[in-house]
Enzyme design. Structure first.
Site, mmCIF file in Angstrom:
data_model
loop_
_atom_site.group_PDB
_atom_site.id
_atom_site.type_symbol
_atom_site.label_atom_id
_atom_site.label_comp_id
_atom_site.label_asym_id
_atom_site.label_seq_id
_atom_site.Cartn_x
_atom_site.Cartn_y
_atom_site.Cartn_z
ATOM 1 N N ARG A 71 0.843 -1.199 0.000
ATOM 2 C CA ARG A 71 0.000 0.000 0.000
ATOM 3 C C ARG A 71 0.876 1.247 0.000
ATOM 4 N NH1 ARG A 71 -3.948 0.152 4.968
ATOM 5 N NH2 ARG A 71 -5.223 -1.345 3.816
ATOM 6 N N ARG A 139 -1.905 6.862 9.721
ATOM 7 C CA ARG A 139 -2.014 6.371 8.345
ATOM 8 C C ARG A 139 -2.075 7.537 7.362
ATOM 9 N NH1 ARG A 139 -4.064 1.137 8.175
ATOM 10 N NH2 ARG A 139 -3.378 -0.030 9.994
ATOM 11 N N LYS A 219 -4.049 1.498 14.882
ATOM 12 C CA LYS A 219 -4.000 2.416 13.736
ATOM 13 C C LYS A 219 -4.628 3.759 14.092
ATOM 14 C CE LYS A 219 -6.491 -0.427 11.150
ATOM 15 N NZ LYS A 219 -7.448 -1.039 10.211
ATOM 16 N N LYS A 221 -6.196 7.456 12.208
ATOM 17 C CA LYS A 221 -6.571 8.027 10.913
ATOM 18 C C LYS A 221 -7.039 9.478 11.021
ATOM 19 C CE LYS A 221 -7.816 3.514 9.155
ATOM 20 N NZ LYS A 221 -8.870 2.683 8.560
ATOM 21 N N CYS A 442 -15.612 -2.512 -0.189
ATOM 22 C CA CYS A 442 -14.229 -2.799 0.202
ATOM 23 C C CYS A 442 -13.686 -3.931 -0.675
ATOM 24 C CB CYS A 442 -14.174 -3.186 1.671
ATOM 25 S SG CYS A 442 -14.832 -4.839 1.935
ATOM 26 N N CYS A 448 -8.382 -10.334 0.841
ATOM 27 C CA CYS A 448 -8.454 -9.954 2.249
ATOM 28 C C CYS A 448 -8.619 -11.184 3.140
ATOM 29 C CB CYS A 448 -9.620 -8.993 2.480
ATOM 30 S SG CYS A 448 -9.742 -8.557 4.228
ATOM 31 N N CYS A 487 -16.877 -7.822 5.750
ATOM 32 C CA CYS A 487 -16.869 -8.202 7.166
ATOM 33 C C CYS A 487 -17.149 -6.943 7.983
ATOM 34 C CB CYS A 487 -15.527 -8.836 7.548
ATOM 35 S SG CYS A 487 -14.240 -7.652 7.973
ATOM 36 N N CYS A 491 -14.306 -1.350 6.383
ATOM 37 C CA CYS A 491 -13.409 -0.634 5.468
ATOM 38 C C CYS A 491 -14.166 0.201 4.432
ATOM 39 C CB CYS A 491 -12.493 -1.613 4.747
ATOM 40 S SG CYS A 491 -11.431 -2.525 5.862
HETATM 41 FE FE1 SRM Z 1 -9.448 -1.487 6.186
HETATM 42 C C1 SRM Z 1 -8.113 -4.133 7.783
HETATM 43 C C2 SRM Z 1 -8.608 -2.769 3.215
HETATM 44 C C3 SRM Z 1 -10.054 1.516 4.745
HETATM 45 C C4 SRM Z 1 -11.180 -0.541 8.964
HETATM 46 N N1 SRM Z 1 -8.447 -3.146 5.611
HETATM 47 C C5 SRM Z 1 -7.951 -4.101 6.437
HETATM 48 C C6 SRM Z 1 -7.124 -5.124 5.648
HETATM 49 C C7 SRM Z 1 -5.704 -4.665 5.653
HETATM 50 C C8 SRM Z 1 -7.268 -6.592 6.090
HETATM 51 C C9 SRM Z 1 -6.285 -7.129 7.081
HETATM 52 O O1 SRM Z 1 -6.040 -6.524 8.136
HETATM 53 O O2 SRM Z 1 -5.778 -8.222 6.820
HETATM 54 C C10 SRM Z 1 -7.781 -4.951 4.245
HETATM 55 C C11 SRM Z 1 -6.915 -5.313 3.052
HETATM 56 C C12 SRM Z 1 -7.761 -5.961 2.018
HETATM 57 C C13 SRM Z 1 -7.063 -6.175 0.729
HETATM 58 O O3 SRM Z 1 -6.905 -7.335 0.321
HETATM 59 O O4 SRM Z 1 -6.709 -5.205 0.083
HETATM 60 C C14 SRM Z 1 -8.293 -3.526 4.333
HETATM 61 N N2 SRM Z 1 -9.239 -0.739 4.350
HETATM 62 C C15 SRM Z 1 -8.990 -1.451 3.223
HETATM 63 C C16 SRM Z 1 -9.184 -0.607 1.988
HETATM 64 C C17 SRM Z 1 -8.255 -0.980 0.838
HETATM 65 C C18 SRM Z 1 -10.658 -0.680 1.570
HETATM 66 C C19 SRM Z 1 -11.049 0.063 0.336
HETATM 67 O O5 SRM Z 1 -12.079 -0.334 -0.189
HETATM 68 O O6 SRM Z 1 -10.417 1.016 -0.101
HETATM 69 C C20 SRM Z 1 -8.933 0.788 2.600
HETATM 70 C C21 SRM Z 1 -7.463 1.143 2.636
HETATM 71 C C22 SRM Z 1 -7.286 2.581 3.079
HETATM 72 C C23 SRM Z 1 -5.866 3.066 3.070
HETATM 73 O O7 SRM Z 1 -5.374 3.477 2.006
HETATM 74 O O8 SRM Z 1 -5.256 3.084 4.129
HETATM 75 C C24 SRM Z 1 -9.424 0.539 4.018
HETATM 76 N N3 SRM Z 1 -10.381 0.215 6.774
HETATM 77 C C25 SRM Z 1 -10.630 1.285 5.988
HETATM 78 C C26 SRM Z 1 -11.596 2.138 6.606
HETATM 79 C C27 SRM Z 1 -12.154 3.438 6.021
HETATM 80 C C28 SRM Z 1 -11.231 4.606 6.295
HETATM 81 O O9 SRM Z 1 -10.124 4.428 6.822
HETATM 82 O O10 SRM Z 1 -11.612 5.712 5.976
HETATM 83 C C29 SRM Z 1 -11.940 1.545 7.819
HETATM 84 C C30 SRM Z 1 -13.018 2.044 8.806
HETATM 85 C C31 SRM Z 1 -12.617 3.257 9.564
HETATM 86 C C32 SRM Z 1 -11.818 2.889 10.770
HETATM 87 O O11 SRM Z 1 -10.638 2.581 10.644
HETATM 88 O O12 SRM Z 1 -12.398 2.870 11.863
HETATM 89 C C33 SRM Z 1 -11.149 0.340 7.915
HETATM 90 N N4 SRM Z 1 -9.557 -2.178 8.082
HETATM 91 C C34 SRM Z 1 -10.387 -1.682 9.053
HETATM 92 C C35 SRM Z 1 -10.313 -2.553 10.208
HETATM 93 C C36 SRM Z 1 -11.081 -2.351 11.540
HETATM 94 C C37 SRM Z 1 -10.356 -1.419 12.453
HETATM 95 C C38 SRM Z 1 -10.984 -1.334 13.805
HETATM 96 O O13 SRM Z 1 -10.948 -0.278 14.409
HETATM 97 O O14 SRM Z 1 -11.476 -2.349 14.310
HETATM 98 C C39 SRM Z 1 -9.432 -3.594 9.861
HETATM 99 C C40 SRM Z 1 -9.025 -4.779 10.742
HETATM 100 C C41 SRM Z 1 -8.038 -4.412 11.796
HETATM 101 O O15 SRM Z 1 -7.461 -3.333 11.822
HETATM 102 O O16 SRM Z 1 -7.837 -5.262 12.663
HETATM 103 C C42 SRM Z 1 -8.993 -3.342 8.516
HETATM 104 FE FE1 SF4 Z 2 -11.427 -7.037 4.427
HETATM 105 FE FE2 SF4 Z 2 -13.392 -6.668 6.130
HETATM 106 FE FE3 SF4 Z 2 -11.931 -4.622 5.347
HETATM 107 FE FE4 SF4 Z 2 -13.578 -5.679 3.658
HETATM 108 S S1 SF4 Z 2 -14.160 -4.696 5.593
HETATM 109 S S2 SF4 Z 2 -11.428 -5.178 3.227
HETATM 110 S S3 SF4 Z 2 -13.531 -7.800 4.209
HETATM 111 S S4 SF4 Z 2 -11.196 -6.312 6.552
#
Ligand code: SRM
Ligand code: SF4
Length: 595
Positions: A71, A139, A219, A221, A442, A448, A487, A491
């Site tokens: 990323r 981030r 993390k 943000k 997402c 993922c 899930c 995201c």
């Molecule tokens: Fe996310 C984890 C993809 C934005 C909340 N996110 C992941 C992972 C890395 C899975 C993992 O941990 O193994 C995913 C990778 C999937 C893949 O194969 O690419 C993933 N997240 C994404 C992206 C690519 C989704 C998208 O459709 O664009 C976004 C990447 C953003 C970036 O450039 O950094 C992405 N993730 C978000 C957002 C939205 C935002 O940030 O504005 C959220 C919700 C807001 C927040 O953070 O509260 C988000 N991602 C999570 C979480 C839950 C965090 C939590 O507080 O519980 C995880 C899981 C974790 O961290 O344990 C996660």
């Molecule tokens: Fe993966 Fe869940 Fe984030 Fe979708 S919402 S990219 S399934 S961790």
């Protein structure tokens, strides 16, 4: 031997170095152990396996199809033509596409371990970085996508860059591992904004001046949004910034804190929260105030339960007033003032052509689900953007809705941009329903590791049917926001959408309804399980009621807010009871383990 916790792994990592250099360099290994994979996240890469192949490989007793997601991050989504072309080249070392993220970054999937160094070094040498794109640090900082030449847009972009610089982690490990110790050139080391004392400390490899040895509990943000456009979804962030202009210049920012969306199905001690206004801070002190907020979270965040470690829980547990007092204590020379009122009306991107304000134009191009690839019989996004970057040298902005803004276009280049997009079959947003323009899913399967159901691969099909319903009801120009995730981690930011579909199991989704197109209201759980095939029908019922009951000009979100009691997830009291019960349970388990 018990498995080390993430906190222990960070503490023992020697500035996030671990043995990453050795395992990445070992050609005999297809993947790395979990402790190194955890550390590698801070470097901007996730170990994954192809889940489409997992079951068959397991059956054949073969190892998983391992690869890495890389990323890269760019404050406010800004990327030059050269940097885009480098990503385009590097994606040939991946599964062949660029996935724009909804935090304005780029992901390359399917990078084999043997190619990892070349990909990360390539991104760094382009002047961007993967450092801190993942991991328990700050981030990518989001900023308004529209490249408008105004004082407020200029300042918002400058703030995203200042924040980015201030919160990069400082160990030399990154350069040693990925750049063979090459001096890490990206601007931050030379930036005047970085205190010389900090620079010296970093160079000598001492403990990180902001993050210490344990980094953040989780993390972190941040995003800037300019009223009334909430494209960066400012209420979903740990910290949000909203500028206030006086006499044509940005006098200061209202800072919001404690947003975040991750939760677990059925676990009431986890839930999404919207950020709340904390304070107004004069411009000159905004980055210092942000550092105070980050260090309060560093010192008060939950380091025993990662599920409750985000700052939203710290704010909830301390209470907003106590949180504000803790931030104020760290700012002896700055007074936190009352936050100013802020107002947003939409999270949408304005797609199509607009004037920048300096004689040039920009064109916001819709990219379905942010997946930049050449589709068989469909849009050739990769070729189109490649040609615009190579032939016209125009810079891009990646939007928080995973679209691409082609910026700095001279009036005489407009026709060329249109011709290139048309040549490669990139559809014009004019013909799309407003719902399709803004919908997002997402990534989910197949990359993922946490996904429970399809998302990116499922939503376009759902939208095909929903489009039909919208057109039938004459609602194609009404902003109805649909988001999907594979899930409950959230995201795709589903919890503040009009309709959020959150994966529970293959083909099954929890349905949330009643967020807002402005991003300022949480949706309630409407239905615990809806089958993928039933989603268009489930949406139809609401759309019909909206059409029948709406007043003139009323959006779906406004209608819903007027006619329904919105159930913002579980009751807050219950949340605190559950949080305390969870902490007690964990403490009990720890005593038992020690005993
Ligand atoms: Fe996310 C984890 C993809 C934005 C909340 N996110 C992941 C992972 C890395 C899975 C993992 O941990 O193994 C995913 C990778 C999937 C893949 O194969 O690419 C993933 N997240 C994404 C992206 C690519 C989704 C998208 O459709 O664009 C976004 C990447 C953003 C970036 O450039 O950094 C992405 N993730 C978000 C957002 C939205 C935002 O940030 O504005 C959220 C919700 C807001 C927040 O953070 O509260 C988000 N991602 C999570 C979480 C839950 C965090 C939590 O507080 O519980 C995880 C899981 C974790 O961290 O344990 C996660
Ligand atoms: Fe993966 Fe869940 Fe984030 Fe979708 S919402 S990219 S399934 S961790």
């Amino acid at each position: 031997m018990s498995k080390a916790s993430v906190e222990e792994i960070k503490l023992q990592s020697d500035g996030l170095r671990g043995v990453i250099g050795e395992v990445v360099g070992d050609a005999g290994l297809t993947h790395v152990e979990e402790d190194q994979a955890i550390l590698m996240k801070f470097h901007g890469t996730y170990q994954q396996d192809d889940r489409d192949k997992r079951a068959a490989l397991t059956k054949e007793k073969k190892e998983k199809a391992w690869s890495f997601m890389v990323r890269s991050k760019m404050p406010g989504g800004r990327i030059s033509a050269e940097q885009w072309l480098i990503h385009d080249q590097l994606c040939r070392l991946s599964e062949g596409s660029l996935r724009l993220t909804n935090r304005q970054g780029i992901q390359l999937h399917g990078v084999l371990k043997g190619n990892l160094k070349e990909v990360i070094a390539g991104i760094c040498r382009s002047g961007l970085t993967t450092m801190g794109a993942c991991g328990d640090v700050v981030r990518n900082t989001m900023g308004p996508a529209a490249p408008v030449k105004s004082a407020v847009h200029g300042d918002a972009q400058a703030l995203t860059e200042e924040i980015s610089q201030r919160f990069l982690w400082r160990s030399q490990a990154y350069a040693d591992i990925w750049l063979d110790g090459e001096k890490l050139s990206p601007e931050w080391l030379a930036a005047p904004e970085v205190d010389p004392a900090v620079r010296e400390k970093t160079a000598s490899g001492e403990e990180d001046p902001i993050y210490g040895k344990a980094y953040l509990p989780r993390k972190f943000k941040m995003a800037v949004a300019i009223e009334p456009v909430n494209d960066t979804d400012v209420y979903s962030q740990d910290v949000g910034f909203v500028p206030h202009v006086v006499d044509g210049v940005v006098a200061g920012y209202t800072i919001l804190v404690g947003g975040g969306f991750g939760m677990s199905h059925g676990q009431l001690s986890t839930r999404p929260f919207l950020a709340q206004p904390l304070a107004y801070v004069p411009r000159a002190h905004v980055v210092d105030a942000t550092e105070a907020i980050v260090t309060v979270q560093r010192d008060h965040g939950n380091r025993t339960e990662r599920k409750n470690a985000r700052m939203k829980y710290t704010v909830q547990t301390m209470g907003l007033e106590a949180f504000r007092a803790a931030v104020q204590d760290r700012l002896p020379t700055v007074r936190l003032e009352e936050p100013k009122p802020v107002f947003f009306d939409s999270v949408e991107d304005s797609l199509g052509w607009y004037e920048q304000g300096d004689g040039r134009w920009y064109c916001a191009v819709h990219v379905s689900m942010g997946r930049v690839t050449d589709r068989d019989g469909g849009p050739q996004y990769l070729s189109a953007f490649n040609e615009i970057a190579a032939e016209l040298g125009l810079p891009f902005v990646i939007t928080p809705n995973t679209n691409v803004v082609v910026a700095e276009v001279l009036p005489e280049q407009r026709a060329m941009v249109d011709a290139i997009l048309a040549k490669h079959g990139v559809p014009h947003a004019d013909g799309m329903t407003r719902t399709r323009r803004v919908a997002h899913a997402c990534v989910a399967l197949p990359t993922c590791g946490l996904s429970l159901s399809e998302s990116e691969r499922a939503l376009p099909g759902v939208l095909d049917e929903v489009d039909g319903v919208l057109r039938e009801l004459g609602l194609e120009d009404d902003p109805v926001l649909i988001r999907m995730t594979g899930c409950p981690n959230g995201c795709g930011r589903p919890y503040n959408a009009d309709f959020g579909f959150v994966g529970r199991a293959p083909n099954k989704y929890a349905m949330f309804v009643g967020g807002s197109i402005a991003g300022d209201r949480l949706a309630g759980l409407e239905q615990k399980t809806v089958l993928l095939a039933d989603i268009p029908g489930a949406i139809r019922g609401f759309l019909e009621a909206y059409k029948g009951e709406r007043t003139s000009g009323e959006t779906f979100s406004a209608w819903f807010g007027r006619t329904r009691p919105v159930g913002p997830a579980p009751d807050p009291e219950q949340f605190h009871v559950e949080l305390a019960a969870r902490a007690e349970k964990l403490a009990g388990e720890k005593v038992a383990a020690e005993g």
